[in-house]
Design an enzyme around this catalytic site. Structure first.
Site, PDB file in Angstrom:
ATOM      1  N   ASP A 259     -18.129  34.708  61.058  1.00  0.00           N
ATOM      2  CA  ASP A 259     -17.992  35.880  61.644  1.00  0.00           C
ATOM      3  C   ASP A 259     -18.220  36.197  62.558  1.00  0.00           C
ATOM      4  OD1 ASP A 259     -19.298  36.189  59.311  1.00  0.00           O
ATOM      5  OD2 ASP A 259     -18.177  37.947  58.382  1.00  0.00           O
TER       6      ASP A 259
ATOM      7  N   GLN B 292     -19.180  34.262  56.100  1.00  0.00           N
ATOM      8  CA  GLN B 292     -19.486  32.561  56.245  1.00  0.00           C
ATOM      9  C   GLN B 292     -19.631  32.528  55.014  1.00  0.00           C
ATOM     10  OE1 GLN B 292     -21.941  34.429  59.738  1.00  0.00           O
ATOM     11  NE2 GLN B 292     -22.425  32.443  59.327  1.00  0.00           N
ATOM     12  N   HIS B 293     -20.242  31.369  54.143  1.00  0.00           N
ATOM     13  CA  HIS B 293     -20.627  30.805  53.324  1.00  0.00           C
ATOM     14  C   HIS B 293     -19.817  30.114  52.319  1.00  0.00           C
ATOM     15  CE1 HIS B 293     -24.295  31.756  55.482  1.00  0.00           C
ATOM     16  NE2 HIS B 293     -24.241  32.801  55.414  1.00  0.00           N
TER      17      HIS B 293
END
EC number: 2.7.1.17
Length: 481
Positions: free
Chosen positions: A239, A81-82
């Site tokens: 994820d 992520q991110h």
């Protein structure tokens, strides 16, 4: 390869360190082929990776799967992520991706929170208070420190978006991953134009948010992947949302994931908004919500302590009054981005094994402290805690979680739950099923249940006391380079 009962699907887990691919029989959940390839992360002040390495790793992992991947009818990508992926007009990376565990944007996180209405505004608008891990803070950092790179950027993607777009040729994301950016409004489930304008990001640079169950596209011709042209591509997701799918989670079932980062989360029907910033109010990949708390320091940090002590990671010893806060990469929960590791209570008779146990205790304490905030008030406090991730099969991790949580602990036998969740999502776009129901049909959460033991309140109180007393020291920036 023995004959499959149903169509084959591919689930991908593109994580921080490597990309894994599973070919799964959609009818039974049987894994018929696997592949894995590594990628590198920079060291030093930042944590960066070249997105092209993720693509190369995906190609290699699929090559390892052989003919089974070529027969697949659908594919889905779960990704870390991110991460901020910036692409030029040709779709090539402008610079390496800034990863979730790059904490250089901590000043931008604080500034954005202050400039736009404070923590309550952000929690109510996006579900989360900006932290250094969030994509919006990374974009603000890039615009401030590398303005030429920001100006050269013609598309902004998350890691799973990048790989999905390489497959389909179309810029798409999903609500689960979009909810971790800081520029997606959880109330309206749309990009937040006020926030985007504040950070100077044109919404035209962002991918289309694909709805749960919708097909993101089909595999295009011009690539070297062993997929047939026209293979369906599912939306993919982040994820943690993929792992939630992979477990077939029902609301209120608590999960602790032990990996490079540690996470605790549960599916909820209620849209979360925690102004303290401890709980990130993520969306899940189905239509519900995934309140989640994350630590930066988990298995890698504890393994590093074991290496420094010259011990095997299982060589723990009980009976310690030592407190070790393993905040080696700064920390997100608690929110201490400038922190370093801290050791307190060392004595002449302290053994290396006790120091190692203290590192486990410090890592698990941070996760358990957030679990009560993640769970809805009506969640069953005696329900087994599902333990997943790379550390879940380690005896020292299992026993530490049992002792400090006081809960029974269930360890699913299924491995690669992120990739399995992606595979369940791919199966869902083929059959029209809820992907969590697909995973439950595959019985992915089955595994031994370790009985509850008495909660070690003394250790929990000691760690909390040291953390409180040391807060001014932990918040002080340290120059390590």
């Amino acid at each position: 390869m023995s004959a499959a009962e149903g169509p084959l699907v591919v689930g991908v887990d593109s994580s921080t360190q490597s990309t894994k691919a599973l070919v799964v029989d959609a009818a039974t959940g049987r894994v018929v082929a696997t592949g894995q390839a590594p990628h590198t992360v920079s060291s030093g002040a930042g944590r960066e990776s070249d997105p092209r390495q993720w693509w190369d790793a995906l190609c290699e992992a699929l090559r390892q799967c052989g003919e089974a991947a070529h027969e697949a009818a659908a594919v889905s990508v779960g990704g870390q992520q991110h991460g901020l992926v910036t692409l030029d007009e040709r779709g090539e990376p402008v610079r390496p991706a800034l990863l979730w565990n790059d904490v250089r944007s901590a000043p931008q996180a604080r500034r954005l929170t202050e400039e736009l209405g404070g923590a309550k505004f952000w929690a109510e608008r996006t579900g989360s208070v900006p932290a250094a891990s969030f994509t919006v803070t990374k974009w603000a950092w890039l615009a401030e420190h590398e303005p030429e790179a920001a100006r050269a950027t013609k598309a902004v993607r998350l890691p799973h978006d990048y790989l999905t777009e390489r497959l389909t040729g179309q810029g798409t994301t999903d609500r689960g991953d979009a909810s971790g950016t800081g520029w997606w409004a959880s109330g309206t489930e749309a990009y937040d134009e006020e926030i985007l304008a504040h950070v100077g990001l044109d919404p035209a640079l962002l991918p289309r948010v694909v709805r749960p169950g919708e097909v993101a596209g089909t595999v295009r011709d011009s690539h070297d992947l062993p997929f047939s042209k026209g293979t369906l591509v599912a939306p993919g997701t982040g994820d943690n949302a993929a792992a939630a799918l992979g477990l077939g989670l029902r609301p209120g079932m608590p999960v602790m994931s032990l990996g490079t980062s540690g996470t605790v989360y549960a599916v909820s029907r209620r849209r979360p908004a925690d102004p303290s910033g401890t709980v990130a109010g993520f969306a899940d990949a189905r239509g519900d919500w995934l309140p989640l708390a994350c630590t930066l320091n988990c298995t890698l940090a504890v393994d590093r302590v074991a290496t420094l002590l010259g011990l095997d990671r299982e060589a723990v010893e009980p009976g310690t009054a030592v407190t070790l806060l393993p905040f080696l990469d700064g920390e997100r929960t608690p929110n201490l981005p400038n922190a370093s590791g801290l050791l307190h209570g060392l004595r002449h008779d302290t053994t290396p094994g006790q120091l190692l146990q203290a590192a486990y205790d410090g890592a698990v304490h941070s996760l358990l402290g957030a679990l009560d905030l993640v769970l809805d008030q009506d969640a069953d406090p005696s329900a087994p805690l599902l333990l997943i991730g790379g550390g879940a099969r380690g005896a020292a991790w299992q026993q530490t979680v049992r002792r400090l949580s006081g809960r029974p602990v269930q360890v699913p036998e299924a491995k690669e739950l992120v990739a399995l969740g992606a595979a369940a999502q791919a199966a869902g776009v083929l059959t029209g099923e809820d992907p969590a129901a697909v995973a439950r049909r595959w019985n992915t959460a089955a595994g031994p249940v370790l009985d509850a033991v008495e909660r070690d309140e003394e250790t929990l109180a000691r760690i909390a006391g040291v953390l409180s007393d040391a807060a001014p020291l932990l918040e002080r920036p340290t120059d390590t380079h």
